[in-house]
Design a protein around this motif. Structure first.
Motif, PDB file in Angstrom:
ATOM      1  N   GLU A  31       0.854  -1.215   0.142  1.00  0.00           N
ATOM      2  CA  GLU A  31      -0.230  -0.076   0.105  1.00  0.00           C
ATOM      3  C   GLU A  31       1.086   1.186   0.018  1.00  0.00           C
ATOM      4  N   HIS A  32       2.151   1.113   0.310  1.00  0.00           N
ATOM      5  CA  HIS A  32       3.054   2.361   0.745  1.00  0.00           C
ATOM      6  C   HIS A  32       4.419   1.596  -0.315  1.00  0.00           C
ATOM      7  N   GLU A  33       4.726   2.944  -1.234  1.00  0.00           N
ATOM      8  CA  GLU A  33       5.832   2.347  -1.682  1.00  0.00           C
ATOM      9  C   GLU A  33       6.731   2.023  -1.193  1.00  0.00           C
ATOM     10  N   LYS A  34       7.204   3.143   0.190  1.00  0.00           N
ATOM     11  CA  LYS A  34       8.202   2.888   0.282  1.00  0.00           C
ATOM     12  C   LYS A  34       8.457   1.395   0.966  1.00  0.00           C
ATOM     13  N   ASP A  35       7.330   0.730   1.744  1.00  0.00           N
ATOM     14  CA  ASP A  35       7.376  -0.836   1.944  1.00  0.00           C
ATOM     15  C   ASP A  35       7.533  -1.964   0.486  1.00  0.00           C
ATOM     16  N   LEU A  36       7.500  -1.067  -0.721  1.00  0.00           N
ATOM     17  CA  LEU A  36       7.401  -1.843  -1.335  1.00  0.00           C
ATOM     18  C   LEU A  36       9.707  -2.274  -2.027  1.00  0.00           C
ATOM     19  N   GLU A  37       9.471  -0.837  -1.581  1.00  0.00           N
ATOM     20  CA  GLU A  37      11.121   0.042  -1.982  1.00  0.00           C
ATOM     21  C   GLU A  37      11.758  -1.450  -0.904  1.00  0.00           C
ATOM     22  N   GLU A  38      11.638  -1.615   0.048  1.00  0.00           N
ATOM     23  CA  GLU A  38      12.287  -2.049   1.438  1.00  0.00           C
ATOM     24  C   GLU A  38      12.098  -3.798   1.192  1.00  0.00           C
ATOM     25  N   GLU A  39      11.255  -4.228   0.539  1.00  0.00           N
ATOM     26  CA  GLU A  39      10.502  -5.572   0.367  1.00  0.00           C
ATOM     27  C   GLU A  39      11.584  -6.184  -0.881  1.00  0.00           C
ATOM     28  N   MET A  40      11.366  -5.110  -1.930  1.00  0.00           N
ATOM     29  CA  MET A  40      12.524  -4.914  -2.488  1.00  0.00           C
ATOM     30  C   MET A  40      13.792  -5.358  -3.242  1.00  0.00           C
ATOM     31  N   ASN A  41      14.276  -3.899  -2.336  1.00  0.00           N
ATOM     32  CA  ASN A  41      15.796  -4.484  -2.014  1.00  0.00           C
ATOM     33  C   ASN A  41      16.089  -5.713  -1.553  1.00  0.00           C
ATOM     34  N   ALA A  42      15.541  -6.118  -0.134  1.00  0.00           N
ATOM     35  CA  ALA A  42      15.325  -7.655   0.515  1.00  0.00           C
ATOM     36  C   ALA A  42      16.112  -8.639  -0.423  1.00  0.00           C
ATOM     37  N   PHE A  43      15.248  -8.923  -1.169  1.00  0.00           N
ATOM     38  CA  PHE A  43      14.355  -9.165  -2.131  1.00  0.00           C
ATOM     39  C   PHE A  43      15.798  -9.537  -2.905  1.00  0.00           C
ATOM     40  N   LEU A  44      16.518  -8.235  -3.612  1.00  0.00           N
ATOM     41  CA  LEU A  44      16.963  -8.257  -5.037  1.00  0.00           C
ATOM     42  C   LEU A  44      18.673  -8.282  -4.416  1.00  0.00           C
ATOM     43  N   SER A  45      18.845  -8.037  -2.476  1.00  0.00           N
ATOM     44  CA  SER A  45      20.210  -8.569  -1.812  1.00  0.00           C
ATOM     45  C   SER A  45      20.812  -9.644  -2.731  1.00  0.00           C
ATOM     46  N   GLY A  46      19.686 -10.339  -2.241  1.00  0.00           N
ATOM     47  CA  GLY A  46      20.185 -12.128  -2.426  1.00  0.00           C
ATOM     48  C   GLY A  46      20.350 -13.118  -3.685  1.00  0.00           C
ATOM     49  N   LEU A  47      20.274 -11.880  -4.831  1.00  0.00           N
ATOM     50  CA  LEU A  47      20.104 -12.421  -5.955  1.00  0.00           C
ATOM     51  C   LEU A  47      21.188 -11.870  -6.398  1.00  0.00           C
ATOM     52  N   ASN A  48      21.813 -12.479  -8.197  1.00  0.00           N
ATOM     53  CA  ASN A  48      22.847 -12.398  -8.603  1.00  0.00           C
ATOM     54  C   ASN A  48      22.702 -11.556  -8.935  1.00  0.00           C
ATOM     55  N   LYS A  49      23.273 -10.041 -10.032  1.00  0.00           N
ATOM     56  CA  LYS A  49      22.765  -9.161 -10.784  1.00  0.00           C
ATOM     57  C   LYS A  49      22.550 -10.414 -12.034  1.00  0.00           C
ATOM     58  N   LYS A  50      23.152 -10.733 -12.111  1.00  0.00           N
ATOM     59  CA  LYS A  50      23.035 -11.383 -14.114  1.00  0.00           C
ATOM     60  C   LYS A  50      22.126 -11.716 -13.885  1.00  0.00           C
ATOM     61  N   ASP A  51      21.579 -12.522 -12.941  1.00  0.00           N
ATOM     62  CA  ASP A  51      20.250 -13.218 -12.757  1.00  0.00           C
ATOM     63  C   ASP A  51      18.976 -13.156 -13.144  1.00  0.00           C
ATOM     64  N   ILE A  52      19.227 -11.728 -12.541  1.00  0.00           N
ATOM     65  CA  ILE A  52      17.765 -10.592 -12.669  1.00  0.00           C
ATOM     66  C   ILE A  52      17.433 -10.092 -14.098  1.00  0.00           C
ATOM     67  N   ILE A  53      16.296 -11.240 -14.819  1.00  0.00           N
ATOM     68  CA  ILE A  53      16.050 -11.485 -16.301  1.00  0.00           C
ATOM     69  C   ILE A  53      15.091  -8.927 -16.455  1.00  0.00           C
ATOM     70  N   ASP A  54      14.807  -9.100 -16.170  1.00  0.00           N
ATOM     71  CA  ASP A  54      13.216  -7.984 -15.738  1.00  0.00           C
ATOM     72  C   ASP A  54      12.516  -7.688 -14.488  1.00  0.00           C
TER      73      ASP A  54
END
Length: 62
Positions: free
Chosen positions: A10-33
């Motif tokens: 419901e809040h863009e800051k919450d989305l940002e935090e959740e996504m950053n936490a998830f993306l920090s566990g991925l290798n950059k080359k594994d992100i497609i889109d």
């Protein structure tokens, strides 16, 4: 294997935090889109409700 992860907040800051936490566990080359969407629900006389959502398409390590 290609996977998706969907976020919905419901809040863009919450989305940002959740996504950053998830993306920090991925290798950059594994992100497609990443797809991002905002929806506003309500009318001008009432309080509007916003929905911030995103989808990450990535390759899951075996």
């Amino acid at each position: 294997m290609v996977q998706v992860k969907v976020f919905d907040c419901e809040h863009e800051k919450d989305l940002e935090e959740e996504m950053n936490a998830f993306l920090s566990g991925l290798n950059k080359k594994d992100i497609i889109d990443v797809k991002y969407h905002i929806a506003a629900i309500g009318d001008p006389e009432d309080e509007q409700v916003y929905c911030f959502s995103a989808m990450v398409l990535y390759i899951k390590a075996a």
